[in-house]
Design a protein around this motif. Sequence first.
Motif, short mmCIF file in Angstrom:
data_model
loop_
_atom_site.label_atom_id
_atom_site.label_comp_id
_atom_site.label_asym_id
_atom_site.label_seq_id
_atom_site.Cartn_x
_atom_site.Cartn_y
_atom_site.Cartn_z
N UNK A 165 64.48 8.57 152.07
CA UNK A 165 63.64 9.68 152.36
C UNK A 165 64.45 10.92 152.11
N UNK A 166 65.39 11.00 152.74
CA UNK A 166 66.37 12.14 152.63
C UNK A 166 66.67 12.44 151.30
N UNK A 167 66.88 11.39 150.67
CA UNK A 167 67.29 11.59 149.09
C UNK A 167 66.16 11.79 148.20
N UNK A 168 64.62 11.68 148.47
CA UNK A 168 63.49 12.22 147.85
C UNK A 168 62.60 10.91 147.67
N UNK A 169 63.21 9.78 148.04
CA UNK A 169 62.53 8.59 147.63
C UNK A 169 61.15 8.49 148.47
N UNK A 170 60.14 8.47 147.72
CA UNK A 170 58.66 8.31 148.11
C UNK A 170 57.72 6.88 147.92
N UNK A 171 58.53 6.03 147.18
CA UNK A 171 57.75 4.80 146.94
C UNK A 171 59.04 3.70 146.31
N UNK A 172 58.51 2.58 146.08
CA UNK A 172 59.42 1.70 145.55
C UNK A 172 58.77 1.13 144.19
N UNK A 173 59.77 0.96 143.23
CA UNK A 173 61.05 0.85 142.96
C UNK A 173 61.74 2.09 142.95
N UNK A 174 62.71 2.59 143.60
CA UNK A 174 63.31 3.88 143.31
C UNK A 174 64.69 3.69 142.97
N UNK A 175 65.17 4.22 141.85
CA UNK A 175 66.67 3.91 141.34
C UNK A 175 67.33 5.38 141.28
N UNK A 176 68.48 5.46 141.74
CA UNK A 176 69.35 6.59 141.33
C UNK A 176 70.46 6.38 140.55
N UNK A 177 70.69 6.98 139.31
CA UNK A 177 71.96 6.91 138.52
C UNK A 177 72.34 8.55 138.78
N UNK A 178 74.04 8.52 139.39
CA UNK A 178 74.33 9.87 139.43
C UNK A 178 73.47 10.73 140.11
N UNK A 179 73.04 10.31 140.96
CA UNK A 179 71.93 11.06 142.18
C UNK A 179 70.75 11.66 141.51
N UNK A 180 70.59 11.13 140.17
CA UNK A 180 69.11 11.25 139.77
C UNK A 180 67.97 10.14 140.09
N UNK A 181 67.14 10.68 140.55
CA UNK A 181 66.08 9.70 140.87
C UNK A 181 65.05 9.47 139.77
N UNK A 182 64.96 7.94 139.50
CA UNK A 182 64.00 7.27 138.89
C UNK A 182 63.00 6.51 139.69
N UNK A 183 61.53 7.09 139.44
CA UNK A 183 60.61 6.05 140.39
C UNK A 183 59.79 5.24 139.41
N UNK A 184 59.71 3.91 139.62
CA UNK A 184 58.73 2.96 139.06
C UNK A 184 59.30 2.30 138.12
#
Length: 196
Positions: A165-184
């Motif tokens: 949640x602190x990193x900005x996740x609001x649902x799943x699946x959530x993926x980070x590459x180099x601190x960049x969030x990709x949702x879905x």
Amino acid sequence: MSKTVEFYFDLGSPATYLAYTQLPKICEQTDSQLLYIPILLGGVFKATGNASPATVPAKGHYMFQDLDRFAKRYGVPLKFNPHFPINTLMLMRAVTAMQLRHPERFLAFIDCLFKALWVDGRSLDEPATVGAVLTQNNFDPNEVLALTADEEVKAALKTNTEKAVQRGVFGAPSMFVNNQLFFGQDRLDFVLEALS
């Protein structure tokens, strides 16, 4: 230095199941490491004010049609679970426990549970059904159940969820590459692009 995908997941999400079927191939293709981070989706929803798309009937209906399209595209089985939504607290504690205590069996463990939920349509809300699925897959249900009560396991799942949640996740699946969030699971092309 090897590239990494941090995969925040909860077994109860069909979109997460689809991402789970594809991410190992993407990581193999890009010589990247896949880090599995179990979270409690219900905890994420509560903290962010989000909710499952299935709570909006028209959106839920569409979502399952769309997921079915993706499953066909990926060439993987997907069956709408008649028991959806599933309370995954016990399951995600079990997943966290296996990752902490038996990492060598972690992938086999999540594999059998994802399959039970999203291929076989089993009711993993029911302890007896969970026990049967675990037994069929050579896991000791009594040992797994005992691990879900472990305070360190409970704390680890809670910490994973709070950090997500602190990193900005609001649902799943959530993926980070180099601190960049990709949702879905429908953003895997961007994950691939970020790794390439």
